[in-house]
Design an enzyme around this catalytic site. Sequence first.
Site, mmCIF file in Angstrom:
data_model
loop_
_atom_site.group_PDB
_atom_site.id
_atom_site.type_symbol
_atom_site.label_atom_id
_atom_site.label_comp_id
_atom_site.label_asym_id
_atom_site.label_seq_id
_atom_site.Cartn_x
_atom_site.Cartn_y
_atom_site.Cartn_z
ATOM 1 N N ARG A 131 0.872 -1.190 0.000
ATOM 2 C CA ARG A 131 0.000 0.000 0.000
ATOM 3 C C ARG A 131 0.899 1.227 0.000
ATOM 4 O O ARG A 131 1.728 1.390 0.894
ATOM 5 C CB ARG A 131 -0.898 -0.007 1.243
ATOM 6 C CG ARG A 131 -1.827 1.207 1.372
ATOM 7 C CD ARG A 131 -2.676 0.998 2.614
ATOM 8 N NE ARG A 131 -3.691 2.016 2.821
ATOM 9 C CZ ARG A 131 -3.532 3.103 3.581
ATOM 10 N NH1 ARG A 131 -2.364 3.331 4.167
ATOM 11 N NH2 ARG A 131 -4.518 3.957 3.748
ATOM 12 N N SER A 144 -12.780 -4.098 1.165
ATOM 13 C CA SER A 144 -12.957 -3.525 2.508
ATOM 14 C C SER A 144 -14.447 -3.379 2.829
ATOM 15 O O SER A 144 -15.220 -2.927 1.987
ATOM 16 C CB SER A 144 -12.358 -2.119 2.564
ATOM 17 O OG SER A 144 -11.071 -2.129 2.056
ATOM 18 N N LYS A 162 -4.702 5.618 8.553
ATOM 19 C CA LYS A 162 -5.610 5.876 7.427
ATOM 20 C C LYS A 162 -6.391 7.142 7.736
ATOM 21 O O LYS A 162 -7.231 7.155 8.646
ATOM 22 C CB LYS A 162 -6.544 4.680 7.210
ATOM 23 C CG LYS A 162 -7.516 4.874 6.062
ATOM 24 C CD LYS A 162 -8.223 3.570 5.730
ATOM 25 C CE LYS A 162 -9.477 3.782 4.897
ATOM 26 N NZ LYS A 162 -9.228 4.389 3.590
HETATM 27 C C1 LIG Z 1 -7.032 -5.777 4.581
HETATM 28 C C2 LIG Z 1 -7.482 -4.401 4.282
HETATM 29 N N1 LIG Z 1 -8.685 -4.012 4.714
HETATM 30 C C3 LIG Z 1 -9.108 -2.756 4.459
HETATM 31 C C4 LIG Z 1 -8.318 -1.879 3.751
HETATM 32 C C5 LIG Z 1 -8.776 -0.476 3.427
HETATM 33 O O1 LIG Z 1 -9.036 -0.326 2.030
HETATM 34 P P1 LIG Z 1 -9.667 1.063 1.524
HETATM 35 O O2 LIG Z 1 -10.941 1.276 2.219
HETATM 36 O O3 LIG Z 1 -9.677 1.033 0.048
HETATM 37 O O4 LIG Z 1 -8.645 2.138 2.024
HETATM 38 P P2 LIG Z 1 -7.140 2.353 1.566
HETATM 39 O O5 LIG Z 1 -6.293 1.278 2.167
HETATM 40 O O6 LIG Z 1 -7.089 2.286 0.067
HETATM 41 O O7 LIG Z 1 -6.770 3.698 2.093
HETATM 42 C C6 LIG Z 1 -7.068 -2.325 3.323
HETATM 43 N N2 LIG Z 1 -6.234 -1.551 2.617
HETATM 44 N N3 LIG Z 1 -6.672 -3.599 3.589
HETATM 45 C C1 LIG Z 2 -5.415 0.596 5.689
HETATM 46 C C2 LIG Z 2 -6.505 0.621 6.676
HETATM 47 N N1 LIG Z 2 -7.780 0.304 6.360
HETATM 48 C C3 LIG Z 2 -8.621 0.408 7.377
HETATM 49 C C4 LIG Z 2 -10.065 0.145 7.297
HETATM 50 O O1 LIG Z 2 -10.764 0.309 8.308
HETATM 51 O O2 LIG Z 2 -10.526 -0.210 6.227
HETATM 52 S S1 LIG Z 2 -7.848 0.865 8.806
HETATM 53 C C5 LIG Z 2 -6.357 0.936 8.011
HETATM 54 C C6 LIG Z 2 -5.065 1.304 8.689
HETATM 55 C C7 LIG Z 2 -4.551 0.219 9.615
HETATM 56 O O3 LIG Z 2 -3.339 0.651 10.146
HETATM 57 P P1 LIG Z 2 -2.928 0.390 11.675
HETATM 58 O O4 LIG Z 2 -2.718 -1.069 11.805
HETATM 59 O O5 LIG Z 2 -1.630 1.154 11.841
HETATM 60 O O6 LIG Z 2 -4.009 0.935 12.535
#
Ligand SMILES: Cc1ncc(COP(=O)(O)OP(=O)(O)O)c(N)n1
Ligand SMILES: Cc1nc(C(=O)O)sc1CCOP(=O)(O)O
Length: 204
Positions: free
Chosen positions: A39, A108, A137
């Site tokens: 990512r 997601s 995020k």
């Molecule tokens: C395993 C996993 N779950 C959720 C997310 C979040 O995807 P998304 O809502 O598209 O947000 P971004 O990661 O693109 O900012 C994820 N990346 N991975």
């Molecule tokens: C990439 C991402 N997606 C989310 C979701 O809710 O869909 S939360 C998230 C960030 C997760 O990072 P951390 O482990 O540092 O909290």
Amino acid sequence: MRFDLSLYLVTDAQLCKAAGLERTVIEAVKGGVSFVQLRDKHASDTDMIEQAKRLKAALAGSGVPLVINDRLNVALQSGADGLHVGQSDTAVQEARTAMGPEAIIGLSINTLEQLHAAPVALLDYVGLGPVFATQSKQDHAKPLGFEGLAQLAAACTLPSVAIGGLKADHAQQVVAAGANGLAVISAICGQPDPYQAARAFARP
Ligand SMILES: Cc1ncc(COP(=O)(O)OP(=O)(O)O)c(N)n1
Ligand SMILES: Cc1nc(C(=O)O)sc1CCOP(=O)(O)O
Ligand SMILES: [Mg+2]
């Protein structure tokens, strides 16, 4: 490709800067990471394709899949194992058509409505989150807590991974809530020892 969602690493190049992204991933996989998502919200497509190819080579023989966040073109051009999309990203149907039946495609999910609308037959897994608020995020949705996570997991017929603010201490509660694993960024990326950081998730 068969896969294991138990400890799912989502990378953050900025957080991994000191140790290096590949080194962080290699050490984390030695420590128990079973799945990797590349990512990067800032890299060019060209740089992300090169990074994905390097990671794919580093993961060769480990059985750990590499999926790409958001960018279908990067997934296609890098030889990654799949793509993870969110609700506002490339449609799952388009991703499946472009990547073919063997690719791993994840979506997601934050609400029951999203879960009910998901094209389950075209998906391999879902990410359920955020469980907690997170700095990793910017635009994250409303946190689910373990109760909300359990409601989604109970309604889910696909393998699932919980995400958002999760640390090693949460592993048992996540599994008790019904998810198949934990996805993390900051609990591993940027930690002084990514190997030990990953290992901490396996401890009872
Ligand atoms: C395993 C996993 N779950 C959720 C997310 C979040 O995807 P998304 O809502 O598209 O947000 P971004 O990661 O693109 O900012 C994820 N990346 N991975
Ligand atoms: C990439 C991402 N997606 C989310 C979701 O809710 O869909 S939360 C998230 C960030 C997760 O990072 P951390 O482990 O540092 O909290
Ligand atoms: Mg996305």
